[in-house]
Scaffold this motif. Structure first.
Motif, PDB file in Angstrom:
ATOM      1  N   LEU A  12       0.836  -1.204   0.000  1.00 18.73           N
ATOM      2  CA  LEU A  12       0.000   0.000   0.000  1.00 18.73           C
ATOM      3  C   LEU A  12       0.871   1.255   0.000  1.00 18.73           C
ATOM      4  O   LEU A  12       0.501   2.274  -0.595  1.00 18.73           O
ATOM      5  N   CYS A  13       2.029   1.171   0.643  1.00 15.88           N
ATOM      6  CA  CYS A  13       2.958   2.310   0.651  1.00 15.88           C
ATOM      7  C   CYS A  13       3.477   2.588  -0.754  1.00 15.88           C
ATOM      8  O   CYS A  13       3.603   3.747  -1.154  1.00 15.88           O
ATOM      9  N   GLU A  14       3.778   1.540  -1.489  1.00 16.26           N
ATOM     10  CA  GLU A  14       4.254   1.717  -2.870  1.00 16.26           C
ATOM     11  C   GLU A  14       3.180   2.383  -3.729  1.00 16.26           C
ATOM     12  O   GLU A  14       3.481   3.281  -4.516  1.00 16.26           O
ATOM     13  N   ALA A  15       1.941   1.947  -3.570  1.00 14.68           N
ATOM     14  CA  ALA A  15       0.842   2.551  -4.330  1.00 14.68           C
ATOM     15  C   ALA A  15       0.659   4.013  -3.938  1.00 14.68           C
ATOM     16  O   ALA A  15       0.485   4.885  -4.801  1.00 14.68           O
ATOM     17  N   VAL A  20       1.231   9.996  -4.771  1.00 18.94           N
ATOM     18  CA  VAL A  20       1.766  11.243  -4.216  1.00 18.94           C
ATOM     19  C   VAL A  20       2.833  11.828  -5.138  1.00 18.94           C
ATOM     20  O   VAL A  20       2.846  13.039  -5.392  1.00 18.94           O
ATOM     21  N   SER A  21       3.710  11.004  -5.672  1.00 24.89           N
ATOM     22  CA  SER A  21       4.757  11.492  -6.578  1.00 24.89           C
ATOM     23  C   SER A  21       4.173  12.083  -7.851  1.00 24.89           C
ATOM     24  O   SER A  21       4.629  13.123  -8.329  1.00 24.89           O
ATOM     25  N   PRO A  51       0.136   3.208   4.659  1.00 20.56           N
ATOM     26  CA  PRO A  51       0.797   4.504   4.569  1.00 20.56           C
ATOM     27  C   PRO A  51      -0.078   5.616   5.149  1.00 20.56           C
ATOM     28  O   PRO A  51      -1.303   5.538   5.118  1.00 20.56           O
ATOM     29  N   VAL A  52       0.594   6.624   5.664  1.00 23.86           N
ATOM     30  CA  VAL A  52      -0.083   7.801   6.198  1.00 23.86           C
ATOM     31  C   VAL A  52       0.432   9.012   5.438  1.00 23.86           C
ATOM     32  O   VAL A  52       1.640   9.144   5.237  1.00 23.86           O
ATOM     33  N   HIS A  64      -5.009   4.373   1.696  1.00 27.96           N
ATOM     34  CA  HIS A  64      -5.140   4.702   0.271  1.00 27.96           C
ATOM     35  C   HIS A  64      -5.140   6.213   0.084  1.00 27.96           C
ATOM     36  O   HIS A  64      -5.717   6.938   0.893  1.00 27.96           O
ATOM     37  N   VAL A  65      -4.500   6.645  -1.009  1.00 24.40           N
ATOM     38  CA  VAL A  65      -4.460   8.064  -1.341  1.00 24.40           C
ATOM     39  C   VAL A  65      -5.185   8.244  -2.663  1.00 24.40           C
ATOM     40  O   VAL A  65      -4.822   7.623  -3.667  1.00 24.40           O
ATOM     41  N   HIS A  66      -6.207   9.064  -2.645  1.00 20.90           N
ATOM     42  CA  HIS A  66      -6.981   9.335  -3.854  1.00 20.90           C
ATOM     43  C   HIS A  66      -6.441  10.607  -4.504  1.00 20.90           C
ATOM     44  O   HIS A  66      -6.382  11.648  -3.841  1.00 20.90           O
ATOM     45  N   PRO A  67      -6.043  10.540  -5.776  1.00 24.09           N
ATOM     46  CA  PRO A  67      -5.373  11.680  -6.412  1.00 24.09           C
ATOM     47  C   PRO A  67      -6.173  12.986  -6.355  1.00 24.09           C
ATOM     48  O   PRO A  67      -5.609  14.028  -6.020  1.00 24.09           O
TER      49      PRO A  67
END
Length: 79
Positions: A12-15, A20-21, A51-52, A64-67
């Motif tokens: 999940l951190c890789e995703a 984020v990048s 990931p946080v 999860h991070v939503h763009p």
């Protein structure tokens, strides 16, 4: 500033890192990545949530991070 807390071997951190990048390239915000591995204080604080993503010192995303939501959160923090 955007801070991404990660750990080794976390898929999940890789995703999250990819999202984020990609958004960082578009928006040009400052990004700091923090690996929590082996740091007892960080392990206690973040391990179950990684990931946080914190923006301007506030926890905004876990798992999860939503763009689009990231874009809005960064824009809101900048204003």
């Amino acid at each position: 500033m955007v801070v991404l807390y990660t750990a080794t071997g976390c898929h999940l951190c890789e995703a999250a890192r990819r999202v984020v990048s990609r958004v960082q390239e578009e928006m040009g915000f400052e990004l700091r990545e923090v690996a929590i591995d082996g740091v007892p204080e960080l392990e206690a604080e973040y391990r179950e949530w990684i990931p946080v993503v914190e923006i301007a010192g506030r926890r905004r995303f876990v798992y999860h991070v939503h763009p689009d939501a990231l874009r809005r959160a960064v824009a809101d923090a900048a204003s």
